[in-house]
Write a protein that holds these residues in place. Structure first.
Motif, mmCIF file in Angstrom:
data_model
loop_
_atom_site.group_PDB
_atom_site.id
_atom_site.type_symbol
_atom_site.label_atom_id
_atom_site.label_comp_id
_atom_site.label_asym_id
_atom_site.label_seq_id
_atom_site.Cartn_x
_atom_site.Cartn_y
_atom_site.Cartn_z
ATOM 1 N N CYS A 126 6.933 29.481 83.267
ATOM 2 C CA CYS A 126 5.652 30.251 84.312
ATOM 3 C C CYS A 126 6.235 29.371 85.276
ATOM 4 O O CYS A 126 5.842 30.550 86.564
ATOM 5 C CB CYS A 126 4.141 29.738 82.944
ATOM 6 S SG CYS A 126 3.370 30.935 84.220
ATOM 7 N N LYS A 155 1.571 29.724 91.705
ATOM 8 C CA LYS A 155 1.043 30.577 90.793
ATOM 9 C C LYS A 155 -0.592 31.824 91.177
ATOM 10 O O LYS A 155 -1.656 30.534 91.238
ATOM 11 C CB LYS A 155 0.298 29.469 89.579
ATOM 12 C CG LYS A 155 2.115 29.186 89.273
ATOM 13 C CD LYS A 155 2.967 29.804 88.596
ATOM 14 C CE LYS A 155 2.375 31.037 87.397
ATOM 15 N NZ LYS A 155 3.708 31.494 87.123
ATOM 16 N N HIS A 296 4.825 38.344 79.857
ATOM 17 C CA HIS A 296 2.883 38.515 79.719
ATOM 18 C C HIS A 296 2.659 39.856 79.583
ATOM 19 O O HIS A 296 1.255 39.903 79.494
ATOM 20 C CB HIS A 296 2.615 38.943 81.915
ATOM 21 C CG HIS A 296 3.276 37.207 82.482
ATOM 22 N ND1 HIS A 296 4.546 36.936 82.797
ATOM 23 C CD2 HIS A 296 2.747 36.406 81.766
ATOM 24 C CE1 HIS A 296 4.514 36.513 82.992
ATOM 25 N NE2 HIS A 296 3.454 35.570 82.463
ATOM 26 N N GLU A 322 9.037 33.686 78.973
ATOM 27 C CA GLU A 322 9.368 32.811 80.156
ATOM 28 C C GLU A 322 9.303 31.470 78.469
ATOM 29 O O GLU A 322 9.728 31.444 77.875
ATOM 30 C CB GLU A 322 7.946 32.310 79.989
ATOM 31 C CG GLU A 322 7.211 32.952 81.555
ATOM 32 C CD GLU A 322 6.023 33.094 81.566
ATOM 33 O OE1 GLU A 322 5.475 33.288 82.655
ATOM 34 O OE2 GLU A 322 5.462 32.514 80.525
ATOM 35 N N ASP A 333 0.810 29.332 80.824
ATOM 36 C CA ASP A 333 0.781 30.221 79.768
ATOM 37 C C ASP A 333 1.194 29.475 78.383
ATOM 38 O O ASP A 333 2.743 29.694 78.350
ATOM 39 C CB ASP A 333 1.792 30.863 80.163
ATOM 40 C CG ASP A 333 0.956 32.461 81.639
ATOM 41 O OD1 ASP A 333 -0.121 32.195 80.597
ATOM 42 O OD2 ASP A 333 1.751 33.390 81.670
HETATM 43 MN MN MN Z 1 3.239 33.284 83.151
#
Ligand code: MN
Ligand code: PEP
Length: 359
Positions: A126, A155, A296, A322, A333
């Motif tokens: 991620c 991010k 996601h 991921e 995440d």
């Molecule tokens: Mn992510």
């Protein structure tokens, strides 16, 4: 009335229908012409004042037997059809549309072809957390004969107090790992002025769901010579998604990959709702490759594999997911990233679907 007389009247009606048809279509051509003029002037297509004055003129000339209200209703339908036609013309002109370019666009990322009929995979953490973390994932990706590595340096987090990414340091790590393992890297850029700098470090600019309608960012990504992976917005319609891609392409950059990553619905069983039919719709409406981000969209490890199979079965050009060396301690995440054993199993289990998709 004899049968002969009735036939005569019917013949006249038929004749009149054809005449009306010709006139309606002739009117439509004028409407199209007006639409094109408005397009160049940037004027709104729908003009209520103009519509009102047209209706008034028509009613002034109405000697019956139709009531004014009936005439108004009929003409309003004709006006509406004209407006739709202008919109269709506009849509036809979209650079990302199949109407504009019937052949598939194939995006070339350092020699890896996305959209050429062979599904591609994008794996990676991620977020970029450290050199070691990215390098470990890169090794796993490389061992599978794959080429595309992802990792977020910037991010966009829901909370400003959560890990925001390493920024340029993260991009540098990605570049170093990409060079060492001969991989291509995909990373999200969140602001227009960070794009120029990112060009030196990454191979694909990702535009995230939260920025799908950040028009300045889209335009900036469209103005550079670097492939762009555009994610669907959290609550974006397909039409809005397509128009976001158009923003990029309108600036000259046609190397665009669309990525369905789930949309927000009332359903809470998954993090988002994977809109799987968006894949064939996007492939019909546009000439761009379409990927599916199974991480996601589902937010659930147990759904990564079935979602990826579905994506390949329905015609996606690739799958993103991921992977983290130790998801339990991931800085973002952590609930949905795969560890290496899960990654192996996932990739292994996907092989039949992968082979099938290539056919
Ligand atoms: Mn992510
Ligand atoms: C990501 O891919 O790192 C990401 C944040 O995804 P999305 O923009 O789809 O939420």
């Amino acid at each position: 009335m004899t049968k002969h007389e009735l036939d005569n009247l019917r013949d006249r009606i038929d004749e009149m229908n054809v005449k009306l048809l010709e006139m309606i279509n002739e009117r439509a051509q004028l409407v199209q012409e007006i639409g094109r003029v408005k397009e160049t002037q940037g004027v709104n297509r729908y003009d209520p004042v103009r519509e009102r004055s047209m209706l008034n003129l028509i009613k002034e000339h109405n000697d019956g037997p139709f009531e004014n209200s009936t005439i108004e209703h009929i003409f309003k339908e004709i006006f509406k059809a004209g407006l739709e036609l202008q919109k269709d013309d506009h849509r036809k002109a979209l650079l990302v549309s199949r109407k504009k370019k019937p052949e598939d666009t194939v995006v070339n990322v350092k020699g890896e072809l996305i959209g050429n009929g062979v599904p591609k995979f994008v794996f990676g953490p991620c977020a970029v957390e450290s050199y070691e973390q990215v390098a470990q994932v890169a090794q796993q990706v490389k061992a599978k004969g794959l080429k595309l590595l992802r990792g977020g340096a910037y991010k966009p987090r829901t909370s400003p107090y959560d890990f925001q990414g390493l920024g340029v340091e993260g991009l540098k790590i990605l570049k170093q790992v990409a060079d060492e393992y001969d991989l291509a890297v995909i990373s999200e850029i969140v602001s227009p002025n960070a794009i120029e700098q990112a060009l030196d470090y990454i191979d694909v600019i990702q535009i995230g769901a939260r920025n799908m309608q950040n028009f300045e960012l889209l335009k900036a990504a469209g103005a550079v010579n670097k492939p762009v992976l555009l994610k669907r917005g959290l609550s974006a319609t397909i039409d809005e998604f397509i128009n976001a891609a158009e923003y990029i392409m309108s600036q000259g950059n046609g190397q665009i990959i669309l990525c369905e990553r789930g949309i927000r619905t009332y359903e809470r069983a998954t993090r988002n709702t994977l809109d799987i039919t968006a894949v064939p719709i996007l492939k019909q409406e546009t000439h761009l490759p379409v990927m599916v981000d199974v991480t996601h969209s589902t937010g659930r490890r147990d759904l990564l594999l079935p979602a990826a199979k579905a994506a390949l079965a329905i015609g996606a050009d690739g799958v993103m997911a991921e992977v983290h060396p130790d998801p339990a301690v991931a800085l973002s995440d952590s609930a949905q990233q795969m560890d290496f054993a899960q990654f192996d199993a996932f990739f292994e289990a996907l092989q039949p679907a992968f082979a099938h998709a290539q056919r």
